[in-house]
Every structure is written in C-alpha cells, then in structure tokens.
Design a protein around this motif. Structure first.
Motif, PDB file in Angstrom:
ATOM      1  N   MET A   1       0.763  -1.270  -0.059  1.00  0.00           N
ATOM      2  CA  MET A   1      -0.071  -0.014  -0.095  1.00  0.00           C
ATOM      3  C   MET A   1       0.931   1.236   0.019  1.00  0.00           C
ATOM      4  SD  MET A   1      -3.211  -0.466  -0.215  1.00  0.00           S
ATOM      5  CE  MET A   1      -4.128   1.047   0.418  1.00  0.00           C
ATOM      6  N   ARG A   2       1.963   1.210   0.650  1.00  0.00           N
ATOM      7  CA  ARG A   2       3.144   2.265   0.645  1.00  0.00           C
ATOM      8  C   ARG A   2       3.936   2.475  -0.463  1.00  0.00           C
ATOM      9  NH1 ARG A   2       2.888   0.455   5.895  1.00  0.00           N
ATOM     10  NH2 ARG A   2       4.642  -0.433   5.769  1.00  0.00           N
TER      11      ARG A   2
ATOM     12  N   PRO B   1       1.273   6.908  -5.655  1.00  0.00           N
ATOM     13  CA  PRO B   1       0.341   7.735  -5.206  1.00  0.00           C
ATOM     14  C   PRO B   1      -1.007   7.469  -5.275  1.00  0.00           C
ATOM     15  CG  PRO B   1       1.508   8.694  -7.055  1.00  0.00           C
ATOM     16  CD  PRO B   1       2.114   7.525  -6.862  1.00  0.00           C
ATOM     17  N   TRP B   2      -1.491   6.756  -6.196  1.00  0.00           N
ATOM     18  CA  TRP B   2      -3.031   6.598  -6.350  1.00  0.00           C
ATOM     19  C   TRP B   2      -3.468   5.293  -5.586  1.00  0.00           C
ATOM     20  CZ3 TRP B   2      -6.214  10.244  -8.497  1.00  0.00           C
ATOM     21  CH2 TRP B   2      -5.318  11.229  -8.959  1.00  0.00           C
TER      22      TRP B   2
ATOM     23  N   TYR C   1      -3.911   4.271  -2.637  1.00  0.00           N
ATOM     24  CA  TYR C   1      -4.598   4.548  -1.402  1.00  0.00           C
ATOM     25  C   TYR C   1      -6.123   4.837  -2.136  1.00  0.00           C
ATOM     26  CZ  TYR C   1      -6.570   5.648   3.196  1.00  0.00           C
ATOM     27  OH  TYR C   1      -7.223   5.529   4.348  1.00  0.00           O
TER      28      TYR C   1
ATOM     29  N   THR D   1      -1.866   0.603   5.922  1.00  0.00           N
ATOM     30  CA  THR D   1      -0.949   1.747   5.204  1.00  0.00           C
ATOM     31  C   THR D   1      -0.420   2.347   6.231  1.00  0.00           C
ATOM     32  OG1 THR D   1      -2.687   2.007   3.502  1.00  0.00           O
ATOM     33  CG2 THR D   1      -1.052   3.713   3.527  1.00  0.00           C
ATOM     34  N   LYS D   2      -0.994   2.925   7.160  1.00  0.00           N
ATOM     35  CA  LYS D   2      -0.427   3.514   8.454  1.00  0.00           C
ATOM     36  C   LYS D   2      -1.454   3.259   9.709  1.00  0.00           C
ATOM     37  CE  LYS D   2       1.212   7.713   5.877  1.00  0.00           C
ATOM     38  NZ  LYS D   2       1.018   9.052   5.550  1.00  0.00           N
TER      39      LYS D   2
ATOM     40  N   TYR E   1      -3.859   5.156  13.837  1.00  0.00           N
ATOM     41  CA  TYR E   1      -5.084   5.129  14.279  1.00  0.00           C
ATOM     42  C   TYR E   1      -5.336   4.504  15.791  1.00  0.00           C
ATOM     43  CZ  TYR E   1      -5.858   5.751   9.308  1.00  0.00           C
ATOM     44  OH  TYR E   1      -5.983   6.161   8.031  1.00  0.00           O
TER      45      TYR E   1
ATOM     46  N   PHE F   1     -13.324   6.129  16.752  1.00  0.00           N
ATOM     47  CA  PHE F   1     -14.422   5.795  15.729  1.00  0.00           C
ATOM     48  C   PHE F   1     -14.089   4.249  15.260  1.00  0.00           C
ATOM     49  CE2 PHE F   1     -14.827  10.482  15.339  1.00  0.00           C
ATOM     50  CZ  PHE F   1     -16.018  10.535  15.742  1.00  0.00           C
TER      51      PHE F   1
ATOM     52  N   THR G   1     -21.300   4.936   9.962  1.00  0.00           N
ATOM     53  CA  THR G   1     -21.055   6.457  10.488  1.00  0.00           C
ATOM     54  C   THR G   1     -19.506   6.398  10.827  1.00  0.00           C
ATOM     55  OG1 THR G   1     -23.389   6.603  10.893  1.00  0.00           O
ATOM     56  CG2 THR G   1     -21.896   8.225  12.070  1.00  0.00           C
TER      57      THR G   1
ATOM     58  N   ARG H   1     -16.810   6.324   8.200  1.00  0.00           N
ATOM     59  CA  ARG H   1     -16.600   7.663   7.667  1.00  0.00           C
ATOM     60  C   ARG H   1     -16.029   8.571   8.660  1.00  0.00           C
ATOM     61  NH1 ARG H   1     -15.705  11.247   3.686  1.00  0.00           N
ATOM     62  NH2 ARG H   1     -14.100   9.857   4.292  1.00  0.00           N
ATOM     63  N   MET H   2     -16.215   8.550   9.908  1.00  0.00           N
ATOM     64  CA  MET H   2     -15.784   9.495  10.921  1.00  0.00           C
ATOM     65  C   MET H   2     -14.297   9.172  11.289  1.00  0.00           C
ATOM     66  SD  MET H   2     -17.834  11.887  11.257  1.00  0.00           S
ATOM     67  CE  MET H   2     -19.269  12.019  10.615  1.00  0.00           C
TER      68      MET H   2
ATOM     69  N   GLY I   1     -11.570   9.314   9.519  1.00  0.00           N
ATOM     70  CA  GLY I   1     -10.800  10.242   8.952  1.00  0.00           C
ATOM     71  C   GLY I   1     -10.958  11.727   9.385  1.00  0.00           C
ATOM     72  N   TYR I   2     -12.025  11.931  10.137  1.00  0.00           N
ATOM     73  CA  TYR I   2     -12.271  13.337  10.669  1.00  0.00           C
ATOM     74  C   TYR I   2     -11.764  13.422  12.052  1.00  0.00           C
ATOM     75  CZ  TYR I   2     -15.276  13.822   6.435  1.00  0.00           C
ATOM     76  OH  TYR I   2     -15.888  13.720   5.422  1.00  0.00           O
TER      77      TYR I   2
END
Lengths: 121, 162
Positions: free
Chosen positions: B17-18, B22-23, B25, B88-89, B93, B98, B154, B157-158, B160-161
């Motif tokens: 993945m790394r 660059p595309w 991910y 990937t990383k 996380y 979440f 939900t 999605r969150m 990444g936020y």
C-alpha cells in the motif's frame, strides 16, 4: 406512519454528530510557518502525504501535505528531501496548541518553494 | 490493539500500500466505498422489510435471497480493502475512537444476523404464514441490524475526521 416515526428515531439515535471537518476545520485560519529538521521523510502513502520535522524548540511536528498524487504533482516526491535536511513549512496548525500538527500548503526546501496546494494560502 | 496495528502495518499488504504509487490508496478507498454502499444498501432493504415499512408485497424470503449474496460478497470486498487501508499507516489510528466503535458495531450486526438465522420464524418463512408476534420479533432483528450497520458506516466515515 408509526413505523416511519420509529425508523426516523432509530436513524437519529444511531447517527453520531459530525465533529471537526475532514481537513481544515480543526486547524487555525491564520498562517503559521515552521522551520525544522526532517526526522521522517515524505511518505506518499495513505489519504494524505505526510512527514515529520523537529523545530528549534525540540517539538516534533506531524506535517500533513496534500493527497499523494497532488503532492507529487507539486514536485515533492519521497526521494526529494533526505532525513536531516532543513525545511520550512507554511500552512495551518492545529487549533490545539499542544498538538504539533500542521496542514501545509507550501514547503520550502533547498531554496525552492513547492506549492502543495496551488492557489491556497 | 496497538500490537495488532503495529503488526498489520508491517505486513506485505502494508508495504504494498505504501510503495505502489500515489494513487493506490485512493483506488482502494474507492473500491471500499463501492463495497460499503452495496453492503449497506442491501442490508437497508432487508431491514426495512423486516421492520414492515418497505415493499411489504415482496416475500421476506424472496428479498433475502436476492439481497444476502450481494451483502456477503460486498462485505468480503470491504474487509479486504479496509484491511489494506488500515495497513497503510495502522499505528496512526491507535487512539481513534471511531475505529473502536466501528468494529464492535460490525460484530453486533453479524451476531444479530446469526441469531436471526436460528429463529423458527426465519427458518420457516417459506413454509407458513408468520404470527403477529413473530413479525414483531423479525422487526426487532431488523431494527438492531439497521442500527448496528448505520453505526458501523457512520464511524467508518468519521475515522478520517478525527
């Protein structure tokens, strides 16, 4: 009708509030510039390109660049900047002053300016 | 949790993945979204039917036969692409709340479906008409399922936020 009301209630209970917006909402509007030594080189993996730099006060900054294709387009590749080099990053730091994280729009290395987010301050 | 994340980051999948451009991910992310939307759409239709608010003229067994293979296939694709994105990383996380809500929510969705499969009301759908009590029982399973999957999507999605 009662069933629909139940359904709406289920939806509302399970939908968590949206917090800081992806990207810039959790960061200051004003521009910060940080000069530091690269401790972890540019990575073009993941949703955004990243790197780590250490400033003169010894704080290690998590530097977030544009998404990988766009970062690469600006000329910043994984091989460009060796660990130990000095760079100056320009962008928006995290609103939490204890968090050393900055979303970068421009990066200067070796006298050259790399516009990671063209047109963005 | 940290140990698992460190491990998955160091797998061949993480390296690939790394190091594959660059595309990568973005494309894996796209496939994940397609899988999740297929999975959620399938589950949504069946759950609404169980709740009795959607396409009541379609027999539950017919709808389940159409929707379940799509949901299961999409789930497998979502797991593979999700693992790749995490790898990937993964260590980024570690403190993401979440992520910690998302996986148990998926588990609840699965346990709920597994238990539903053991209920006589579900097993005998094609054999006889359900009693009112059984229909209410199926509606409860539908409600739990919808809540669990909505929570999973939900939180997904969150992530990444945060």
């Amino acid at each position: 009708m009662k069933n629909v009301a139940t359904l709406v209630a289920v939806f509302m209970m399970s939908a968590l509030p949206a917090f800081a917006h992806h990207g810039w909402g959790g960061n200051e509007d004003k521009i910060s510039e940080v000069t530091g030594t690269v401790t972890t080189g540019v990575s073009l993996a993941g949703p955004h390109a990243t790197m780590k730099i250490k400033d003169a006060q010894g704080h290690t900054w998590d530097v977030t660049l544009a998404p990988p294709p766009r970062t690469q387009e600006s000329g910043v590749t994984e091989k460009l900047i060796p660990v130990g080099s000095t760079v100056m990053v320009h962008g928006h730091r995290n609103k939490n002053q204890k968090t050393y994280e900055i979303k970068v729009t421009k990066l200067t290395y070796n006298g050259k300016l790399y516009d990671v987010y063209p047109g963005m301050e | 949790m940290r140990d698992i994340l460190v491990w998955i980051e160091q797998t061949g999948l993480g390296h690939w993945m790394r190091e594959s451009g660059p595309w990568t991910y973005g494309i894996v992310n796209l496939i994940h979204i397609l899988a999740v939307s297929t999975l959620f759409g399938s589950v949504l239709l069946l759950d609404l039917r169980l709740l009795g608010v959607w396409s009541r003229r379609v027999h539950i067994a017919d709808l389940a036969a159409a929707v379940m293979p799509a949901a299961m296939t999409a789930f497998i694709v979502a797991v593979c692409t999700g693992a790749a994105m995490l790898a990937t990383k993964a260590t980024a996380y570690v403190d993401n709340p979440f992520l910690l809500i998302k996986f148990p929510a998926i588990a609840v969705g699965f346990i709920n479906a597994a238990v539903l499969n053991t209920r006589p009301a579900w097993q005998e759908l094609r054999l006889r008409a359900l009693t009112a009590r059984e229909r209410r029982q199926l509606a409860v399973f539908g409600g739990i399922s919808l809540t669990a999957w909505l929570t999973a999507v939900t939180c997904g999605r969150m992530i990444g936020y945060w």
